[in-house]
Design a protein around this motif. Structure first.
Motif, short mmCIF file in Angstrom:
data_model
loop_
_atom_site.label_atom_id
_atom_site.label_comp_id
_atom_site.label_asym_id
_atom_site.label_seq_id
_atom_site.Cartn_x
_atom_site.Cartn_y
_atom_site.Cartn_z
N GLU A 1 30.70 -24.89 -8.13
CA GLU A 1 30.45 -24.96 -6.75
C GLU A 1 29.25 -24.44 -6.06
O GLU A 1 28.51 -24.76 -5.22
CB GLU A 1 31.49 -24.26 -6.00
N TYR A 2 28.86 -23.14 -6.92
CA TYR A 2 27.45 -22.52 -6.43
C TYR A 2 26.29 -23.36 -6.82
O TYR A 2 25.43 -23.66 -6.04
CB TYR A 2 27.35 -21.19 -7.06
N ILE B 1 27.90 -18.10 -12.91
CA ILE B 1 27.30 -18.95 -11.64
C ILE B 1 28.37 -20.34 -11.95
O ILE B 1 28.59 -21.08 -12.80
CB ILE B 1 26.07 -19.59 -11.99
N SER B 2 29.11 -20.52 -10.72
CA SER B 2 30.21 -21.56 -10.62
C SER B 2 29.70 -23.01 -10.39
O SER B 2 28.58 -23.05 -9.90
CB SER B 2 31.22 -21.15 -9.56
N THR C 1 16.98 -19.30 -1.84
CA THR C 1 16.97 -20.65 -2.16
C THR C 1 16.24 -21.32 -0.90
O THR C 1 15.53 -22.26 -1.40
CB THR C 1 18.41 -20.98 -2.30
N PRO D 1 22.17 -15.14 -10.27
CA PRO D 1 23.16 -14.58 -9.35
C PRO D 1 24.44 -14.14 -9.98
O PRO D 1 24.86 -14.97 -10.78
CB PRO D 1 22.94 -15.60 -8.07
N HIS E 1 21.23 -14.85 -2.01
CA HIS E 1 20.64 -15.84 -3.03
C HIS E 1 20.32 -17.15 -1.94
O HIS E 1 19.74 -18.01 -2.26
CB HIS E 1 21.50 -16.22 -4.14
N ARG E 2 21.36 -17.35 -0.87
CA ARG E 2 21.12 -18.47 0.04
C ARG E 2 19.72 -18.39 0.88
O ARG E 2 18.94 -19.22 0.76
CB ARG E 2 22.15 -18.58 1.03
N SER F 1 23.13 -18.41 -16.31
CA SER F 1 24.59 -17.97 -16.05
C SER F 1 24.97 -17.06 -17.18
O SER F 1 24.47 -17.36 -18.27
CB SER F 1 25.32 -19.28 -16.07
N GLU G 1 25.81 -26.12 -4.28
CA GLU G 1 25.29 -25.47 -3.09
C GLU G 1 23.65 -25.51 -3.14
O GLU G 1 22.92 -25.80 -2.28
CB GLU G 1 26.03 -24.17 -2.74
N VAL G 2 23.44 -24.93 -4.36
CA VAL G 2 21.68 -24.81 -4.57
C VAL G 2 21.30 -26.29 -4.63
O VAL G 2 20.06 -26.37 -4.01
CB VAL G 2 21.60 -24.34 -6.06
N ALA H 1 25.71 -13.32 -2.25
CA ALA H 1 25.48 -14.71 -2.10
C ALA H 1 24.80 -15.14 -0.76
O ALA H 1 23.69 -15.93 -0.94
CB ALA H 1 27.09 -15.52 -1.99
#
Length: 362
Positions: free
Chosen positions: A280-281, A277-278, A253, A232, A249-250, A268, A284-285, A246
């Motif tokens: 934070e992301y 890719i942060s 996932t 992503p 990809h949510r 990344s 979240e994954v 985003a």
């Protein structure tokens, strides 16, 4: 922080045990004439069997999905026979090896395809850039043919058949290449997907091609043998950022969680001096997906250990360090310096820059 705390310790799942958390990332080395892995490919991969998991380089599921000159396939018997020698070499050294299955879609050139098969894609949207073709000639990538609904389904089936062939060949599992701007991501992306059938429109329809592959492969070979690579926000291969990225990809996932996919492998890329890719992301994954997470993108032994310690990943993939350091895991173990790679031979050079990097002498 000792490297042995996590990076070099085993990871056991109900279906597979990795002897360490070091993954050899899939890297196209483009030494497969007519799509057949080189005679020295078993040595190349065998030298690197110290990894907890090797993900073999992206291998085309169909003649029109090869993309790059001298990239391998896994869609015919000659290719599969060559891959079997690779698998046997890795297993002889107690290694585990998956193969990454790819269809590059609009990224490629018919001159690199068996039978000069034309490029296909979700829609007839030409990719910018040049592609190396036989004779070391660089040509623009042509406009692809838009796949029919039946044609798209046929390429879903091609991925499923390639996965079955991979397991029959002896691979421990497969990774679906859903990243880097290749065909599945071309379906995800509204720039390259302008369809009005069941594979186009909103997020669910644009995600259908990729998720049908994952569902079909999982059913055919087992979800415990099925992983996926995603990238992503990487804007690779002429795919610009888009508003729903985003959210898309949510959605994927969550669907992969429902499918109980073995792992997600996040690739990344450097973007304006930052990882695409942060953290934070990634977090979240982790919240959305309970199974294994592999991270890739410029990691060192130290930063990989830190990611494992922080709970961001279960395994960490290394690309270029494995090109120049067949014994990368042992170098990590002994805190030894790494060989420098020669970029001139990354994608060409026969055995030079392929199987001739020096091993650590202790």
């Amino acid at each position: 922080m000792h490297l042995k705390e996590k990076l070099l310790t085993p990871l056991a799942t109900p279906s597979i045990t990795f002897k360490n958390r070091v993954v050899m990332a899939p890297m196209s080395r483009r030494r497969s004439r007519q799509g057949i892995p080189a005679p020295t490919a078993p040595l190349y991969y065998g030298q690197r069997a110290g990894a907890g998991l090797i993900i073999a380089e992206n291998s085309a599921v169909a003649a029109n999905g090869v993309g790059y000159l001298d990239a391998p396939g896994i869609y015919n018997e000659a290719q599969q026979a060559a891959w079997k020698k690779v698998v046997d070499a890795v297993h002889a050294r107690q290694g585990k090896i998956f193969v990454q299955l790819v269809h590059t879609g609009r990224i490629g050139h018919p001159l690199n395809h068996e039978g000069r098969a034309p490029l296909v894609a979700p829609s007839a949207v030409q990719a910018a850039g040049l592609m190396r073709t036989p004779g070391d000639i660089h040509l623009p990538m042509p406009e692809p043919e838009a796949l029919s609904t039946a044609g798209a389904k046929a390429l879903v089936d091609a991925h499923i058949q390639a996965a079955i062939s991979a397991i029959e060949t002896g691979f421990d599992g497969v990774e679906i290449h859903g990243a880097h701007g290749f065909l599945p991501e071309q379906f995800l992306h509204p720039h390259t997907n302008r369809r009005t059938d069941r594979y186009g429109g909103g997020i669910a329809n644009r995600s259908r091609f990729l998720l049908e592959i994952m569902e079909g492969v999982s059913a055919a070979i087992g979800r415990e043998r099925t992983g996926i690579r995603l990238s992503p926000f990487a804007v690779l291969n002429d795919l610009p950022a888009y508003a729903e990225e985003a959210a898309t990809h949510r959605y994927i996932t969550n669907a992969l969680r429902e499918l109980d996919t073995l792992y997600i492998h996040l690739s990344s890329q450097p973007l304006n001096g930052q990882p695409s890719i942060s953290t934070e992301y990634i977090q979240e994954v982790r919240r959305r997906f309970p199974n294994l997470l592999i991270l890739a993108g410029g990691y060192t032994a130290g930063s990989a250990e830190a990611a494992l310690q922080a709970g961001l990943a279960d395994l960490v993939a290394f690309g270029r360090p494995f090109i120049a350091n067949p014994d990368l895991v042992e170098r990590f173990r002994h805190h030894a310096p790494l060989n420098e790679g020669n970029p001139d031979t990354y994608y060409q050079g026969g055995d030079v820059g392929y199987i001739d990097y020096p091993l650590l002498s202790l």
